[in-house]
Structures are given as C-alpha cells and as structure tokens.
Design a protein around this motif. Structure first.
Motif, PDB file in Angstrom:
ATOM      1  N   MET A 170       0.821  -1.207   0.000  1.00 12.48           N
ATOM      2  CA  MET A 170       0.000   0.000   0.000  1.00 12.48           C
ATOM      3  C   MET A 170       0.857   1.260   0.000  1.00 12.48           C
ATOM      4  N   PHE A 171       1.904   1.270   0.819  1.00 11.70           N
ATOM      5  CA  PHE A 171       2.756   2.458   0.900  1.00 11.70           C
ATOM      6  C   PHE A 171       3.572   2.634  -0.382  1.00 11.70           C
ATOM      7  N   SER A 172       4.087   1.540  -0.935  1.00 11.36           N
ATOM      8  CA  SER A 172       4.905   1.657  -2.146  1.00 11.36           C
ATOM      9  C   SER A 172       4.066   2.062  -3.355  1.00 11.36           C
ATOM     10  N   GLU A 173       2.796   1.673  -3.360  1.00 12.78           N
ATOM     11  CA  GLU A 173       1.918   2.007  -4.487  1.00 12.78           C
ATOM     12  C   GLU A 173       1.092   3.263  -4.217  1.00 12.78           C
ATOM     13  N   ARG A 174       1.443   3.991  -3.154  1.00 15.14           N
ATOM     14  CA  ARG A 174       0.820   5.276  -2.828  1.00 15.14           C
ATOM     15  C   ARG A 174      -0.691   5.160  -2.629  1.00 15.14           C
ATOM     16  N   GLU A 175      -1.105   4.088  -1.955  1.00 14.30           N
ATOM     17  CA  GLU A 175      -2.529   3.898  -1.662  1.00 14.30           C
ATOM     18  C   GLU A 175      -2.898   4.482  -0.298  1.00 14.30           C
ATOM     19  N   THR A 176      -2.009   5.266   0.258  1.00 10.96           N
ATOM     20  CA  THR A 176      -2.270   5.949   1.520  1.00 10.96           C
ATOM     21  C   THR A 176      -2.273   7.454   1.252  1.00 10.96           C
ATOM     22  N   LYS A 177      -2.942   8.205   2.113  1.00  5.77           N
ATOM     23  CA  LYS A 177      -2.923   9.664   1.985  1.00  5.77           C
ATOM     24  C   LYS A 177      -2.239  10.249   3.206  1.00  5.77           C
ATOM     25  N   LYS A 178      -1.097  10.921   2.972  1.00  4.79           N
ATOM     26  CA  LYS A 178      -0.311  11.495   4.062  1.00  4.79           C
ATOM     27  C   LYS A 178      -0.425  13.019   4.031  1.00  4.79           C
ATOM     28  N   THR A 179      -0.721  13.591   5.177  1.00  2.90           N
ATOM     29  CA  THR A 179      -0.791  15.047   5.301  1.00  2.90           C
ATOM     30  C   THR A 179       0.203  15.515   6.365  1.00  2.90           C
ATOM     31  N   TYR A 180       1.021  16.482   5.998  1.00  8.66           N
ATOM     32  CA  TYR A 180       2.029  17.027   6.914  1.00  8.66           C
ATOM     33  C   TYR A 180       1.729  18.490   7.210  1.00  8.66           C
ATOM     34  N   TRP A 181       2.201  18.953   8.370  1.00 12.66           N
ATOM     35  CA  TRP A 181       2.221  20.378   8.674  1.00 12.66           C
ATOM     36  C   TRP A 181       3.678  20.810   8.768  1.00 12.66           C
ATOM     37  N   ALA A 182       3.979  21.986   8.217  1.00 12.23           N
ATOM     38  CA  ALA A 182       5.327  22.541   8.294  1.00 12.23           C
ATOM     39  C   ALA A 182       5.240  24.023   8.631  1.00 12.23           C
ATOM     40  N   VAL A 183       6.179  24.485   9.456  1.00 15.54           N
ATOM     41  CA  VAL A 183       6.260  25.900   9.828  1.00 15.54           C
ATOM     42  C   VAL A 183       7.466  26.506   9.113  1.00 15.54           C
ATOM     43  N   VAL A 184       7.215  27.565   8.348  1.00 13.15           N
ATOM     44  CA  VAL A 184       8.290  28.229   7.608  1.00 13.15           C
ATOM     45  C   VAL A 184       8.275  29.725   7.924  1.00 13.15           C
ATOM     46  N   LYS A 185       9.433  30.378   7.773  1.00 11.06           N
ATOM     47  CA  LYS A 185       9.512  31.803   8.097  1.00 11.06           C
ATOM     48  C   LYS A 185       9.110  32.670   6.908  1.00 11.06           C
ATOM     49  N   ASN A 186       9.465  32.233   5.713  1.00  2.00           N
ATOM     50  CA  ASN A 186       9.183  33.022   4.514  1.00  2.00           C
ATOM     51  C   ASN A 186       7.852  32.610   3.899  1.00  2.00           C
ATOM     52  N   LYS A 187       7.098  33.568   3.442  1.00  2.00           N
ATOM     53  CA  LYS A 187       5.823  33.264   2.792  1.00  2.00           C
ATOM     54  C   LYS A 187       6.088  32.675   1.409  1.00  2.00           C
ATOM     55  N   PRO A 188       5.458  31.553   1.073  1.00  3.68           N
ATOM     56  CA  PRO A 188       5.648  30.975  -0.260  1.00  3.68           C
ATOM     57  C   PRO A 188       5.169  31.938  -1.348  1.00  3.68           C
ATOM     58  N   PRO A 189       5.671  31.777  -2.571  1.00  3.28           N
ATOM     59  CA  PRO A 189       5.257  32.649  -3.670  1.00  3.28           C
ATOM     60  C   PRO A 189       3.736  32.646  -3.896  1.00  3.28           C
ATOM     61  N   LYS A 190       3.096  31.507  -3.618  1.00  8.71           N
ATOM     62  CA  LYS A 190       1.643  31.403  -3.763  1.00  8.71           C
ATOM     63  C   LYS A 190       1.049  30.856  -2.472  1.00  8.71           C
ATOM     64  N   ASN A 191      -0.212  31.194  -2.208  1.00 10.22           N
ATOM     65  CA  ASN A 191      -0.885  30.690  -0.999  1.00 10.22           C
ATOM     66  C   ASN A 191      -1.106  29.188  -1.058  1.00 10.22           C
ATOM     67  N   GLU A 192      -1.270  28.676  -2.269  1.00  9.33           N
ATOM     68  CA  GLU A 192      -1.323  27.223  -2.464  1.00  9.33           C
ATOM     69  C   GLU A 192      -0.741  26.895  -3.829  1.00  9.33           C
ATOM     70  N   ASP A 193      -0.117  25.727  -3.914  1.00  9.29           N
ATOM     71  CA  ASP A 193       0.586  25.409  -5.157  1.00  9.29           C
ATOM     72  C   ASP A 193       0.917  23.921  -5.197  1.00  9.29           C
ATOM     73  N   ASN A 194       1.200  23.443  -6.387  1.00  2.00           N
ATOM     74  CA  ASN A 194       1.738  22.096  -6.591  1.00  2.00           C
ATOM     75  C   ASN A 194       3.209  22.254  -6.976  1.00  2.00           C
ATOM     76  N   LEU A 195       4.092  21.609  -6.227  1.00  2.55           N
ATOM     77  CA  LEU A 195       5.529  21.699  -6.500  1.00  2.55           C
ATOM     78  C   LEU A 195       6.016  20.409  -7.147  1.00  2.55           C
ATOM     79  N   ILE A 196       6.704  20.557  -8.263  1.00  2.44           N
ATOM     80  CA  ILE A 196       7.303  19.402  -8.938  1.00  2.44           C
ATOM     81  C   ILE A 196       8.793  19.685  -9.135  1.00  2.44           C
ATOM     82  N   HIS A 197       9.617  18.814  -8.592  1.00  2.00           N
ATOM     83  CA  HIS A 197      11.065  18.918  -8.745  1.00  2.00           C
ATOM     84  C   HIS A 197      11.629  17.543  -9.082  1.00  2.00           C
ATOM     85  N   PHE A 198      12.909  17.537  -9.385  1.00  4.01           N
ATOM     86  CA  PHE A 198      13.645  16.286  -9.551  1.00  4.01           C
ATOM     87  C   PHE A 198      14.716  16.264  -8.464  1.00  4.01           C
ATOM     88  N   LEU A 199      14.605  15.292  -7.559  1.00  6.60           N
ATOM     89  CA  LEU A 199      15.491  15.246  -6.403  1.00  6.60           C
ATOM     90  C   LEU A 199      16.663  14.295  -6.657  1.00  6.60           C
TER      91      LEU A 199
END
Length: 231
Positions: free
Chosen positions: A91-120
């Motif tokens: 289930m975890f490897s096939e992304r059949e779970t929904k994970k929600t995180y909270w994060a505290v940051v000092k700088n305001k993101p460029p948008k109030n909500e967004d989808n981020l796509i990167h290559f890590l």
C-alpha cells in the motif's frame, strides 16, 4: 489473583493499536529503525512495549512499514504480523495511503497554495537531497501540493499532501522555493530549534486497514511548544 496492571513505561503516544498494527506519534529525536549511530530505535521501544503488555515469550515480531526523519514528529505505522507488513508495504509503495504534513516556515511561499514538482538527487556525502527544476542524472521526480493554513507573527504554517515519497522530499522542495522549515539547518534555515528538531509534523494518515479492510483516519497531536500551540 489480582489482575496485572500494565503501565506504558516508555511513554509511547499510541494513536491506534489492534492485533495487526500499532501506530505511534513519534517524538523529536526518535529514530524509527536502527542506524549507524547505534542509538536505540523506536522499533525496539515498541517491541518492548508489546512484550511487556502481552507477556509475550521470545522474540516479538514488528515490521517497519515506513520512516520519518529523526528531527521530525508525527505518525509512524508498524506491523505486528507478517500478513499486515506485506500488505502495508504494498500500500505504501503504491501510494494507496494519503499522508498530510504540517510545516512551519519563516518566509511566505510565492503562492498561498501550489503544486511543487522537482527532480530530487540524493547527495550521499552529507545525507541530503537537492531539488532541481529539470531532470538531472540519477534524479527522481518529486511532487507535493501545499496551502497556507495559518499565519503567525513571524511564521507561516503549511499543510502539505505528498504525491511521492522521496528522501527528505518536503524539506528539499520547500528549500527550493525559498521556504526552509523552522529549525532545519541542513536545508537552509538560519538557526536550530532548542530540541534539535524541525517544525515538520506528520499530521494525518488515511489508509485501508490491511486485514479488516476498514477505513482508518489518524491524526497526531502536535508537540508541545509555543509555535505548535499557537496553531
């Protein structure tokens, strides 16, 4: 004969437990599974808890399903049976779970909500991941979406949904948009937290129970500190 009274000596914060799974709210500094530091992992603490509570003879079975970085807090799922472990791993490897995180940051993101796509790309030398806008050799696509859920005096609280599960994904992607997580020196924040942790919390997990097939929704209380309490 008087009934034995069990005490949770390890002070585990247990969010859910049944015959097949046990879910813990991880504290700052806990390592989920043993590593080269030799420090006692959370998996061993949970094994000891099960052994004592149920008077189990011999070795206790406990499967590590997924991990959280040492400085983060929140939901960690362990399997108490091999059947549950096999199904949860899938289930975890096939992304059949929904994970929600909270994060505290000092700088305001460029948008109030967004989808981020990167290559890590993982950098073994210092155990970090570098986020690139375009694909580079040995990189893996990483995707998440976020929204600002609270503005504090000096910080912004983000709610994050992961679409992939890459090494240090949230930390690296937020750094890439100029929003390192509070306390995260490794990813660009300017000072550490007193407890050595970072303000990243695995807040909510939704999945189908691997054996009973019932829908499970778990929410982990945030750690006790002034910023989390303000949320």
């Amino acid at each position: 004969m008087a009934e034995k009274i069990f005490s949770n000596k390890s002070n585990l914060q247990i969010l859910h437990e049944d015959n097949h799974i046990i879910v813990i709210n991880k504290r700052v500094g806990d390592i989920v599974q043993g590593d080269k530091t030799g420090d006692k992992p959370l998996s061993d603490v949970v094994k000891e808890y099960i052994k004592e509570k149920y008077n189990k003879p011999g070795e206790v079975f406990l499967g590590v399903v997924h991990r959280l970085d040492r400085p983060t807090t929140g939901i960690v799922v362990f399997a108490k049976t091999s059947k549950a472990l096999e199904r949860l791993n899938k289930m975890f490897s096939e992304r059949e779970t929904k994970k929600t995180y909270w994060a505290v940051v000092k700088n305001k993101p460029p948008k109030n909500e967004d989808n981020l796509i990167h290559f890590l790309k993982r950098i073994e030398k210092n155990n970090t991941s570098k986020a690139h806008l375009n694909e580079v050799p040995e990189s893996k696509k990483a995707s998440l979406d976020f929204k600002i859920i609270k503005e504090l005096n000096h910080y912004f609280v983000l709610e994050i949904n992961l679409h992939t599960g890459r090494h240090h994904q949230i930390r690296a992607q937020l750094q890439a948009v100029g929003c390192p997580i509070k306390g995260d020196l490794k990813y660009g924040f300017d000072r550490s937290n007193p407890d050595g942790g970072i303000h990243l919390h695995a807040r909510k997990l939704e999945f189908i129970h691997p054996v009973s097939k019932e829908a499970i929704i778990l929410i982990a209380p945030t750690p006790e500190d002034a910023i989390w309490n303000a949320i």
